[in-house]
Write a protein that holds these residues in place. Structure first.
Motif, short mmCIF file in Angstrom:
data_model
loop_
_atom_site.label_atom_id
_atom_site.label_comp_id
_atom_site.label_asym_id
_atom_site.label_seq_id
_atom_site.Cartn_x
_atom_site.Cartn_y
_atom_site.Cartn_z
N LYS A 29 0.83 -1.21 0.00
CA LYS A 29 0.00 0.00 0.00
C LYS A 29 0.87 1.26 0.00
N THR A 30 1.92 1.27 0.79
CA THR A 30 2.82 2.42 0.85
C THR A 30 3.47 2.67 -0.51
N LEU A 31 3.86 1.61 -1.19
CA LEU A 31 4.46 1.75 -2.52
C LEU A 31 3.46 2.34 -3.51
N ILE A 32 2.21 1.90 -3.43
CA ILE A 32 1.17 2.45 -4.31
C ILE A 32 0.89 3.90 -3.95
N GLN A 33 0.86 4.21 -2.65
CA GLN A 33 0.62 5.59 -2.22
C GLN A 33 1.71 6.52 -2.72
N GLU A 51 7.80 4.96 -15.48
CA GLU A 51 8.99 4.73 -14.65
C GLU A 51 8.61 4.62 -13.18
N LYS A 52 7.67 5.43 -12.74
CA LYS A 52 7.23 5.40 -11.33
C LYS A 52 6.52 4.07 -11.04
N PHE A 53 5.67 3.61 -11.98
CA PHE A 53 5.01 2.32 -11.79
C PHE A 53 6.03 1.18 -11.82
N ASP A 54 7.04 1.29 -12.69
CA ASP A 54 8.09 0.26 -12.72
C ASP A 54 8.83 0.20 -11.39
N GLU A 55 9.15 1.36 -10.85
CA GLU A 55 9.82 1.43 -9.55
C GLU A 55 8.97 0.75 -8.48
N MET A 56 7.67 1.04 -8.48
CA MET A 56 6.74 0.44 -7.52
C MET A 56 6.71 -1.08 -7.69
N THR A 57 6.59 -1.53 -8.93
CA THR A 57 6.47 -2.96 -9.21
C THR A 57 7.73 -3.71 -8.82
N LEU A 58 8.88 -3.16 -9.13
CA LEU A 58 10.14 -3.80 -8.75
C LEU A 58 10.26 -3.89 -7.22
N ALA A 59 9.80 -2.88 -6.53
CA ALA A 59 9.83 -2.90 -5.06
C ALA A 59 8.87 -3.97 -4.52
N ASP A 62 10.48 -7.26 -4.78
CA ASP A 62 11.46 -7.46 -3.71
C ASP A 62 10.82 -7.93 -2.40
N LEU A 63 9.51 -7.80 -2.28
CA LEU A 63 8.81 -8.22 -1.06
C LEU A 63 8.45 -9.71 -1.06
N GLN A 64 8.63 -10.38 -2.19
CA GLN A 64 8.18 -11.77 -2.29
C GLN A 64 8.79 -12.68 -1.22
N GLU A 65 10.07 -12.56 -0.99
CA GLU A 65 10.73 -13.41 0.00
C GLU A 65 10.18 -13.14 1.40
N ILE A 103 2.17 -2.45 -14.69
CA ILE A 103 2.81 -3.40 -13.77
C ILE A 103 3.58 -4.48 -14.55
N GLY A 104 4.04 -4.10 -15.71
CA GLY A 104 4.72 -5.04 -16.61
C GLY A 104 5.99 -5.64 -16.06
N GLU A 105 6.63 -5.01 -15.08
CA GLU A 105 7.86 -5.52 -14.48
C GLU A 105 7.61 -6.58 -13.41
#
Length: 108
Positions: A29-33, A51-59, A62-65, A103-105
């Motif tokens: 939620k914070t990443l989307i905000q 680019e901002k959505f890519d940054e969000m998606t990559l982050a 990184d939360l998967q683990e 959210i292609g990334e």
């Protein structure tokens, strides 16, 4: 400048599903905000928005683990909830960008 819909509950389905720990959903939620704050600034350049959505998606990737460490994972239910939320954000701000591109990334 347009502000985001204060009545829209981000990631509602993930919060309603006990499979997803709330504190982990809060991280997404914070990443989307952060993207919403960027869009509220009035940015209209589609490349910068992507680019901002890519940054969000990559982050989020990184939360998967960390999700797995908490007996959860970013799977179908999460993917649908995130996609629905991103689609609403795109629609709210009248951004001509397909949700799948936004959210292609993703790796989820």
């Amino acid at each position: 400048m347009k502000t985001f819909d204060e009545n829209y509950r981000l990631l509602k389905d993930m919060y309603q599903d006990e499979y997803f720990p709330d504190f982990m959903v809060d991280k997404i939620k914070t990443l989307i905000q952060n993207v919403i704050i960027f869009l509220e600034s009035g940015e209209l350049d589609l490349q910068k928005i992507q680019e901002k959505f890519d940054e969000m998606t990559l982050a989020i990737n990184d939360l998967q683990e960390e999700f797995e460490e908490n007996d959860s994972e970013i799977e179908t239910g999460a993917r649908e909830s995130i996609g629905e939320t991103v689609a609403y954000v795109l629609q709210w701000f009248d951004i001509d960008l397909d949700v799948e591109d936004a959210i292609g990334e993703r790796e989820w």
